[in-house]
Design an enzyme around this catalytic site. Structure first.
Site, PDB file in Angstrom:
ATOM      1  CE  LYS A   1      -3.676   2.379   2.569  1.00 57.35           C
ATOM      2  NZ  LYS A   1      -4.589   2.290   3.478  1.00 57.35           N
TER       3      LYS A   1
ATOM      4  CE  LYS B   1      -3.825   8.063   6.725  1.00 56.96           C
ATOM      5  NZ  LYS B   1      -5.129   7.215   6.437  1.00 56.96           N
TER       6      LYS B   1
ATOM      7  CD  GLU C   1       5.783  -3.813   3.473  1.00 58.60           C
ATOM      8  OE1 GLU C   1       5.082  -4.478   4.297  1.00 58.60           O
ATOM      9  OE2 GLU C   1       6.071  -2.765   4.088  1.00 58.60           O
TER      10      GLU C   1
ATOM     11  CE  LYS D   1      -5.923   1.905  -0.509  1.00 58.13           C
ATOM     12  NZ  LYS D   1      -6.591   1.836   0.850  1.00 58.13           N
TER      13      LYS D   1
ATOM     14  CB  SER E   1     -11.565   7.339  -3.513  1.00 61.95           C
ATOM     15  OG  SER E   1     -10.398   7.998  -2.883  1.00 61.95           O
TER      16      SER E   1
ATOM     17  CE1 TYR F   1     -14.746   3.064  -2.613  1.00 60.41           C
ATOM     18  CE2 TYR F   1     -13.095   3.204  -3.880  1.00 60.41           C
ATOM     19  CZ  TYR F   1     -13.656   3.189  -2.981  1.00 60.41           C
ATOM     20  OH  TYR F   1     -12.828   3.574  -1.850  1.00 60.41           O
TER      21      TYR F   1
HETATM   22  C1  PBG Z   1      -7.695   3.151   5.485  1.00 56.68           C
HETATM   23  C2  PBG Z   1      -7.628   3.017   4.086  1.00 56.68           C
HETATM   24  C3  PBG Z   1      -7.657   4.052   3.054  1.00 56.68           C
HETATM   25  C4  PBG Z   1      -8.248   3.442   1.911  1.00 56.68           C
HETATM   26  C5  PBG Z   1      -8.664   2.150   2.208  1.00 56.68           C
HETATM   27  N1  PBG Z   1      -8.263   1.971   3.509  1.00 56.68           N
HETATM   28  C6  PBG Z   1      -7.222   5.345   3.491  1.00 56.68           C
HETATM   29  C7  PBG Z   1      -5.627   5.752   3.687  1.00 56.68           C
HETATM   30  O1  PBG Z   1      -4.832   4.968   3.808  1.00 56.68           O
HETATM   31  O2  PBG Z   1      -5.754   6.981   4.069  1.00 56.68           O
HETATM   32  C8  PBG Z   1      -8.218   4.410   0.593  1.00 56.68           C
HETATM   33  C9  PBG Z   1      -9.176   3.781  -0.392  1.00 56.68           C
HETATM   34  C10 PBG Z   1      -9.511   4.996  -1.297  1.00 56.68           C
HETATM   35  O3  PBG Z   1      -8.966   5.916  -1.448  1.00 56.68           O
HETATM   36  O4  PBG Z   1     -10.504   4.268  -2.142  1.00 56.68           O
HETATM   37  N2  PBG Z   1      -6.626   2.687   6.104  1.00 56.68           N
END
Ligand code: PBG
Length: 332
Positions: free
Chosen positions: A205, A228, A244, A259, A285, A325
């Site tokens: 991620k 983050k 990972e 992701k 998203s 989505y």
């Molecule tokens: C939370 C999480 C996030 C997403 C999925 N789980 C946001 C982040 O890491 O800040 C993002 C999913 C998306 O943007 O569609 N840990």
């Protein structure tokens, strides 16, 4: 593998492309409903179906409306599994994130409602991370300097995962990127008797700018944009994704997530060629928002062809599962 044995004119690669039936026969990848996990936002209240800002066609549902939505999809044979994300009331967001392991929290009630209504016809996946529950929007608990504490966070994630399993969740999906959490969650699940609850780990991620609409929706956005990068991967790194993934497999992950995905197809292909584990790719998203802002501005004329090409690129790169989505039912 030797690829170039054929020579023109004996070999004409256009032959198999002439008719649709022939193209169908030689097509290497396909898309079907069983490839998809539908990501869904849930909120408190009743009779709510509220549009998500910047994600046209995506809504946040109260539990009663979620059931109606899923009922409809199930009747049309258009749903296989869901991944649930809660918008937690701001009054329930705390420093210690206790709401994440409250057995009566929004996510547990959603899981129970889906199980009660549809039994095992729809797979239920729940996110394990503290960002919906923390006051600051980080995925874990922090120290005075704002640094996310790894081992202390893991202790809460374990409780959160157990809480979701207790509610009937089929797959827990840690998205927090703490070190060692897969092994600790696996051990706790087994000790709790939840041997069959799967772990789908967000292994690779990346610290991406494409999570914006999601963060706005679940209310984890702060006035100062949240960073983050002390736990999510540096997007300049590729080899590290193998470390990972390898570690998560070793610790007991049943499948792994990469992701975002559209700008990370190289990572999918790399993981695919190095490991034999189911790979899920998450079209996040911001990627959704990007696609739909072009579709809705008539820059792309055919929504479904755009979705088909997008999702096919993810399958072609090597993903087995697509988390998204919007599922292009018309194409399946
Ligand atoms: C939370 C999480 C996030 C997403 C999925 N789980 C946001 C982040 O890491 O800040 C993002 C999913 C998306 O943007 O569609 N840990």
């Amino acid at each position: 593998m030797q690829n170039n044995l054929g020579q023109y004119p004996n070999t004409r690669l256009r032959r198999t492309r002439k008719f649709a039936w022939s193209r169908n026969l030689v097509r290497q990848n396909t898309l079907s409903i069983s490839d998809f996990i539908l990501a869904i936002f849930v909120c408190e209240g009743t009779n709510i179906k509220e549009p998500i800002i910047n994600m046209p066609g995506v809504y946040i549902y109260s539990i009663d409306q979620l059931i109606i939505f899923l009922q409809d999809l199930l009747q049309k044979n258009c749903i296989n599994a869901v991944m649930l994300f809660p918008r937690v009331c701001s009054t329930k967001k705390t420093v210690d994130c206790v709401e994440s392991y409250n057995p009566d929290n929004l996510i547990c009630r959603s899981i129970k409602a889906i199980k009660e209504n549809f039994n095992n016809k729809i797979g239920i996946i729940a996110d394990v991370a503290l960002d919906p529950y923390s006051v600051h929007g980080h995925d874990g608990v922090i120290d005075e300097s704002g640094y996310v504490l790894n081992d202390q966070t893991n202790q809460i994630l374990i409780k959160q995962a157990l809480n979701q399993a207790q509610a009937g969740c089929d797959i827990v999906s840690p998205s927090d990127m703490m070190d060692g959490r897969i092994g600790e969650i696996r051990q706790a699940l087994d000790e709790g008797g939840f041997y069959d609850v799967q772990i789908m780990s967000y292994s690779a991620k990346f610290s991406s700018s494409f999570y914006g609409p999601f963060r706005d929706c679940i209310g984890s956005t702060q006035k100062i944009p949240i960073d983050k990068s002390s736990y999510q991967m540096d997007l300049a790194n590729s080899d590290e994704s193998l470390l990972e993934v390898g570690q998560d497999i070793f610790e007991g992950a049943d499948s792994v997530i990469i992701k975002p995905c559209l700008l990370y197809l190289d990572i999918i292909a790399k993981v695919k060629s190095n490991f034999n584990i189911p790979i899920a790719a998450y079209l996040v998203s911001g990627e959704y928002a990007m696609l739909y802002s072009a579709i809705n501005n008539q820059i792309f004329s055919n929504e479904y062809k755009i979705l088909y090409e997008t999702y096919m690129s993810i399958k072609r790169a090597g993903a087995d599962i697509i988390i998204t989505y919007k599922i292009p039912f018309e194409l399946l």
